[in-house]
Design an enzyme around this catalytic site. Sequence first.
Site, PDB file in Angstrom:
ATOM      1  N   ASP A   1       0.845  -1.186   0.000  1.00  0.00           N
ATOM      2  CA  ASP A   1       0.000   0.000   0.000  1.00  0.00           C
ATOM      3  C   ASP A   1       0.884   1.241   0.000  1.00  0.00           C
ATOM      4  O   ASP A   1       2.001   1.220  -0.509  1.00  0.00           O
ATOM      5  CB  ASP A   1      -0.919  -0.053   1.224  1.00  0.00           C
ATOM      6  CG  ASP A   1      -2.296   0.506   0.927  1.00  0.00           C
ATOM      7  OD1 ASP A   1      -2.390   1.741   0.717  1.00  0.00           O
ATOM      8  OD2 ASP A   1      -3.267  -0.264   0.911  1.00  0.00           O
TER       9      ASP A   1
ATOM     10  N   SER B   1     -11.295  -1.428  -0.500  1.00  0.00           N
ATOM     11  CA  SER B   1     -10.012  -1.435   0.206  1.00  0.00           C
ATOM     12  C   SER B   1     -10.183  -1.831   1.658  1.00  0.00           C
ATOM     13  O   SER B   1      -9.289  -2.403   2.258  1.00  0.00           O
ATOM     14  CB  SER B   1      -9.367  -0.045   0.170  1.00  0.00           C
ATOM     15  OG  SER B   1      -8.626   0.156  -0.986  1.00  0.00           O
TER      16      SER B   1
ATOM     17  N   HIS C   1      -3.697   5.726   3.604  1.00  0.00           N
ATOM     18  CA  HIS C   1      -4.440   4.540   3.199  1.00  0.00           C
ATOM     19  C   HIS C   1      -3.823   3.260   3.754  1.00  0.00           C
ATOM     20  O   HIS C   1      -4.536   2.388   4.281  1.00  0.00           O
ATOM     21  CB  HIS C   1      -4.485   4.512   1.665  1.00  0.00           C
ATOM     22  CG  HIS C   1      -5.366   3.458   1.083  1.00  0.00           C
ATOM     23  ND1 HIS C   1      -4.922   2.197   0.776  1.00  0.00           N
ATOM     24  CD2 HIS C   1      -6.667   3.497   0.725  1.00  0.00           C
ATOM     25  CE1 HIS C   1      -5.906   1.501   0.251  1.00  0.00           C
ATOM     26  NE2 HIS C   1      -6.983   2.256   0.206  1.00  0.00           N
TER      27      HIS C   1
END
Length: 647
Positions: free
Chosen positions: A186, A421, A244
């Site tokens: 990520d 996600s 994220h």
Amino acid sequence: MLFPHSLTRASRAALPLAVTAALVLGAHPATAQPTTTQPTSAPDAPATTAPADPPTGTDRVIVKFKDTAAPEAAKEKAVDAAAQDALAGARTPEVEDRVKTTASRADVLRLDRELDEGEQQKLVSELRADPTVEYAEADRLASVSWVPNDTYTNFQWSLWPNQGGVSFTSAWDLSRGNGQTIAVLDTGITSHADLNSKMVPGRDFIADTDLSRDGNYRDANPRDEGDWSAAGECSPAARNSSWHGTHVAGLAAGVSQNGAGIAGAAPGAKIQPVRVLGKCTNGWVSDIADGVAWAAGAPVAGEPANPNPSSVVNLSLNYPGQCGPTMQNAINAAVNRRVPVVVAAGNSSVNAGGTAPANCENTIVVGASSNTGTTASYSNTGAVVDVLAPGGTDQFPMLSTVNAGTTTPTGGTYGNMYGTSMATPLVAGTVALMKQRDPAITPARVEQLLKSTASGRLGSLNLDPAAAVRAVAPVSFTVTGGIAAKWRETGGAARWGNPVTNEADAANGGRYQEFVKDGRKVTIYWSRATGAHIVENATLVGRKFIAGGRERGYGYPKTDEARVRGGAYQVHRKGTSETKVLWSPATGAHAVKETGAIGGAWKRAGLERGWGWPATDEYRAGGEVQQRFSNGVTAHWTPQRGTWTMR
């Protein structure tokens, strides 16, 4: 380039944090932009908590004989015979006494030693095959269902089936993911109290300095440098950093039972951050593919080997088009090492068959469900989607770990996002729970069990973590010989946990076997010269042994790790050489070659009571071999002069 699968919007008022504008990305993660304000007051913790799991071992068995009036001696003899047949090669348990008779006239018998889960299964199966036995089962200690005491679990609706989530609280009674590692490919990771203790070393795989923001190429630092962008740079409006990767990591395996924050899907698992997305939350397929292979322990040209290969890979990202050979080969490399690859379906409300890596073969593809159990409106769908997991909506988003910085990292906090996600790490966490039960389970079997146990309003798609974990039979490993004797005499399963491997060959004719309890691994080594001794892998003394090459480096342990005043030590032997690894809080862990010239002089001077604890290993400087010690002594050695010291 790739995009994450996340979205963000304003959250319901009952949540501790609000969410902000959605991410619009090209190749990006699948989540929403979190807010980074701290809640003004902490929500109440769940009322039901339990401080520890019930033990998995037992020394009692329940047997219902068809002839309940048969003599007690005959019943005990039948159980002893079954134990002899079922557990040949181990120290055969025998009936010690009869505890009681149950209401259904079954006999509860106590054995003379505790059986681990694998031994229980073998004995019960043997008893059930006896034509004189009506039924048999292990008698186990029970406890209240485990619920973490983390402050914000009441806001994690995805953990609670009665709030629209799935059965994680029931799954945790079976497994926590201990001994497993989830690779999060990520944006990298930021420091956070709910994550820091879960980290194993990762890597930055971004080879494009325009994306990396750290001014260099691939390296050992997977820190998230921020994926923010100025107006017109990646989108018309300026955008703050999403953090994220930090959010995904928290959902997968955030720290639990610490009285603060959130709980991850696999609270006993570790996290391996692999940075593949940078500026604008974008990343190149070539970098991501290398990250997948490296995370699984496969060789990657120009990169050091991964010393801690992950058990499952999480890819909360996607890119348009078909899966090419670069990504497919990397996924195959992982799967060939029995490492499942869990990927997000994407957030475009289209058929996921048109986006990669969801359309790659050998992947577990995750779509997002809402809090009602139906497919979220934004989630990609189609035949390639294997399972749905809670991904949230703008009104019911997913709370997890983020950073308070708007561009570059500052302090840890919590924020809301939603998207595929967010669903993906819940499935990756479930895989970690399954792999604790059977570390050797194949990715194909994992996928089949996730799909066959799925339930819910859609009938065949909603993730059921408890059912998936329950469907994995715990693997039984045998402990025998000198390793078994050492394990039992030092506390057995109660102290060291159960074996997670069978006994295997080590260097120069020795043997080893690994055991895990509550996520802490120990390795028992045996050699003809040293006998059996225990290396505690998680201590600094144990880590030094591992970093030194294990038995190929320092040799086999000659002692167990000993705690002494001021520190700890362990002695290892390789041929005629002996090396002592010592640790103190002030010096850290270093090795002294006790059969060498400097080590011999150190011993004669009184060990750590004389020169002190080693502050370095031996090193070369100016044509000499030197080593520094905590009492201000530096030892020097040359072939011509021998050993001398300076202060």
